[in-house]
Design an enzyme around this catalytic site. Structure first.
Site, PDB file in Angstrom:
ATOM      1  N   ASN A 208       0.581  -1.170  -0.453  1.00 35.06           N
ATOM      2  CA  ASN A 208       0.189   0.303  -0.319  1.00 35.06           C
ATOM      3  C   ASN A 208       0.903   1.305   0.015  1.00 35.06           C
ATOM      4  O   ASN A 208       2.230   1.105   0.271  1.00 35.06           O
ATOM      5  CB  ASN A 208      -0.765   0.021   1.334  1.00 35.06           C
ATOM      6  CG  ASN A 208      -0.242   0.147   1.988  1.00 35.06           C
ATOM      7  OD1 ASN A 208       0.660   0.758   2.679  1.00 35.06           O
ATOM      8  ND2 ASN A 208       0.012  -0.706   2.716  1.00 35.06           N
ATOM      9  N   ASP A 277      -2.714  -7.253   5.277  1.00 33.15           N
ATOM     10  CA  ASP A 277      -3.379  -8.525   6.083  1.00 33.15           C
ATOM     11  C   ASP A 277      -3.558  -9.701   5.676  1.00 33.15           C
ATOM     12  O   ASP A 277      -4.105 -10.815   5.950  1.00 33.15           O
ATOM     13  CB  ASP A 277      -4.870  -8.441   6.071  1.00 33.15           C
ATOM     14  CG  ASP A 277      -4.973  -6.990   6.637  1.00 33.15           C
ATOM     15  OD1 ASP A 277      -4.358  -6.843   8.103  1.00 33.15           O
ATOM     16  OD2 ASP A 277      -5.691  -6.636   6.529  1.00 33.15           O
ATOM     17  N   LYS A 288       4.748 -15.749 -15.304  1.00 31.59           N
ATOM     18  CA  LYS A 288       4.703 -15.331 -16.498  1.00 31.59           C
ATOM     19  C   LYS A 288       3.527 -14.707 -17.786  1.00 31.59           C
ATOM     20  O   LYS A 288       2.399 -15.438 -16.932  1.00 31.59           O
ATOM     21  CB  LYS A 288       5.299 -16.867 -17.522  1.00 31.59           C
ATOM     22  CG  LYS A 288       7.219 -17.341 -17.853  1.00 31.59           C
ATOM     23  CD  LYS A 288       7.523 -15.500 -17.926  1.00 31.59           C
ATOM     24  CE  LYS A 288       9.038 -16.034 -18.299  1.00 31.59           C
ATOM     25  NZ  LYS A 288       9.720 -15.122 -18.669  1.00 31.59           N
ATOM     26  N   PRO A 302      -0.417 -12.473  10.881  1.00 31.72           N
ATOM     27  CA  PRO A 302      -1.058 -12.740  11.230  1.00 31.72           C
ATOM     28  C   PRO A 302      -1.028 -10.834  11.436  1.00 31.72           C
ATOM     29  O   PRO A 302      -0.245 -10.339  11.753  1.00 31.72           O
ATOM     30  CB  PRO A 302       1.440 -12.963  12.168  1.00 31.72           C
ATOM     31  CG  PRO A 302       1.590 -12.584  10.928  1.00 31.72           C
ATOM     32  CD  PRO A 302       1.534 -13.217   9.734  1.00 31.72           C
ATOM     33  N   ASP A 303      -1.735 -11.345  12.987  1.00 36.56           N
ATOM     34  CA  ASP A 303      -2.493  -9.823  13.877  1.00 36.56           C
ATOM     35  C   ASP A 303      -1.298  -9.973  14.309  1.00 36.56           C
ATOM     36  O   ASP A 303      -1.119 -10.009  15.279  1.00 36.56           O
ATOM     37  CB  ASP A 303      -3.602  -9.602  14.085  1.00 36.56           C
ATOM     38  CG  ASP A 303      -4.069  -8.354  13.897  1.00 36.56           C
ATOM     39  OD1 ASP A 303      -2.954  -7.565  15.625  1.00 36.56           O
ATOM     40  OD2 ASP A 303      -5.098  -8.059  13.354  1.00 36.56           O
ATOM     41  N   PHE A 321      -3.714   1.688  14.956  1.00 38.18           N
ATOM     42  CA  PHE A 321      -4.488   2.544  14.603  1.00 38.18           C
ATOM     43  C   PHE A 321      -5.300   2.401  13.696  1.00 38.18           C
ATOM     44  O   PHE A 321      -5.438   0.979  13.311  1.00 38.18           O
ATOM     45  CB  PHE A 321      -2.732   3.391  13.306  1.00 38.18           C
ATOM     46  CG  PHE A 321      -2.210   4.829  13.797  1.00 38.18           C
ATOM     47  CD1 PHE A 321      -1.536   4.385  15.015  1.00 38.18           C
ATOM     48  CD2 PHE A 321      -2.394   5.585  12.731  1.00 38.18           C
ATOM     49  CE1 PHE A 321      -0.556   5.534  14.990  1.00 38.18           C
ATOM     50  CE2 PHE A 321      -1.822   7.194  13.593  1.00 38.18           C
ATOM     51  CZ  PHE A 321      -0.854   6.470  14.683  1.00 38.18           C
TER      52      PHE A 321
END
Ligand code: CTP
Length: 400
Positions: A208, A277, A288, A302-303, A321
């Site tokens: 991200n 996540d 390819k 994993p969290d 956050f």
């Protein structure tokens, strides 16, 4: 920096031109700067430049004064918040170490009761000379005297080595540190920043747009407060060296390992990283083009925050956050409870508004019993504000 008074002393080295940038950084941050210098420094940067950029006449001689009712060398070392010597030549370090006062700069240094920050700059042989080594040691042992290490690289004389003036943002950062009142508690902070990358094959990844600026701003501010800071960051474009340890990781799994290793020792955990996540199973060979659509199978990462719950001391503070596209407060409150956070910093995201890679952010702070909406502000400023609030929350939690 706002309203602080700084004496910026420039001595005779070619890097005097870099002090122009430093002066601009001080002025942009709201400081009042009186430039002083040695006669030799005038060979490198002239009076007019300093006058135009500082907004006041610079001083180069013991008999020049901005205010006839005051003695300049006393006022400039005692009625200011900080004296910065940049660049500081070997000669000026030697004079300061011995207490010689035969020009304006060395006399200000001898009279100074304000903290002094030296940013040395010289040829490598001069820097490594036993006399300079001893002078730096003598000065560094004195209370109120600080150094910004000189950098390695190309020198004006054409050689390479140690002796370059530190970059102006590094000197500015150290000045900011010295001007920030320290908190009595020295907390150990573990802060995460940036995006993780989940590789599909050796060249492609899912990620991200997080720049890591929010986490880095909190880390910088926590360090300025006197905290012992460790930053764990995903790969980010800004790799400017930080004055505290930085561990760069790539994937969510690597970030989890780094965090889990450090978290039992920390007093404050701030998870501001934008962790993926889901991750694909990485293929060893580059995928390819086969002429049609492809599909990826993604497994859950994993969290990290949840995983740290059993690893942390009960009196340590946990901050997370929440990036939400809808129901900001309801969703953030749910996350705060599920992830057992003392504070969650919530921000709205949308296709039009992506605070992850931006310079500014508008957030709402949510604790168990309060909610505070903050205005849109630069992330650097928000980082400072958050670090102070988080520090105070941690101190309150510990004293309970
Ligand atoms: N976080 C984490 N590990 C993850 C994902 C997120 O530790 N695998 C942390 C983030 O650093 C942040 C908090 O959890 O402090 C919330 O992250 P966010 O992406 O808003 O929420 P998620 O928990 O991922 O839930 P969802 O994506 O469903 O909103």
């Amino acid at each position: 920096m706002q309203g602080k008074h700084i004496t910026l002393a420039v001595t005779g080295a070619i890097a005097a031109y870099k002090a122009i940038h430093l002066l601009r950084l001080f002025r942009e941050a709201g400081a009042e700067v009186q430039v002083i210098g040695t006669e030799h420094s005038l060979h490198f940067v002239g009076r007019e430049t300093w006058e135009a950029l500082s907004g006041r006449p610079p001083l180069f001689g013991l008999w020049e004064t901005p205010d006839p009712s005051k003695i300049p060398h006393i006022m400039l070392g005692q009625e200011v918040d900080l004296v910065v010597v940049a660049p500081a030549t070997a000669n000026m370090l030697a004079k300061a170490a011995c207490g010689i006062a035969d020009d304006l700069v060395s006399t200000v240094l001898l009279a100074a009761t304000a903290p002094v920050l030296f940013a040395p700059c010289m040829n490598t042989a001069m820097w490594e000379h036993p006399a300079t080594r001893r002078n730096v040691e003598t000065l560094a042992a004195r209370p109120g005297i600080h150094f910004v290490q000189c950098a390695e690289g190309k020198l004006a004389c054409g050689t390479e080595g140690k002796g370059r003036l530190a970059e102006p943002p590094t000197i500015f950062e150290m000045a900011e540190f010295l001007l920030t009142p320290k908190r009595p508690e020295r907390f150990r902070w573990l802060i995460t920043a940036g995006a993780t990358r989940e590789y599909i094959d050796p060249v492609r990844f899912l990620s991200n747009g997080s720049s890591g600026l929010m986490g880095r701003s909190i880390a910088d501010a926590a360090w300025r407060l006197g905290g012992e800071v460790t930053l764990v960051t995903g790969p980010v474009a800004d790799t400017t060296p930080r004055p505290y340890p930085v561990h760069t990781v790539t994937s969510a799994a690597e970030m989890a390992t780094a965090v889990n290793e450090q978290v039992p020792l920390c007093d404050i955990l701030v998870m501001s990283a934008a962790v993926a996540d889901h991750a694909p199973v990485k293929s060893v060979a580059k995928q390819k083009k086969a002429g049609g659509d492809i599909s990826l199978t993604l497994h859950s990462t994993p969290d990290i925050l949840t995983g740290t719950i059993p690893l942390m001391r009960p009196d340590a503070l946990r901050v997370g956050f929440a990036a939400e596209t809808e129901d900001l407060i309801k969703n953030a409150r749910g996350k705060r409870e599920r992830k057992k956070l003392d504070l969650i910093v919530a921000n709205l995201v949308s296709m039009e508004l992506d605070p992850l890679g931006s310079q500014t952010n508008r957030v709402t702070l949510i604790t168990a019993d309060a909610q505070e909406e903050l205005p849109l502000m630069p992330k650097r400023e928000l980082g400072t504000l958050l670090a102070v609030k988080i520090h105070d929350m941690a101190a309150r939690k510990r004293s309970r």
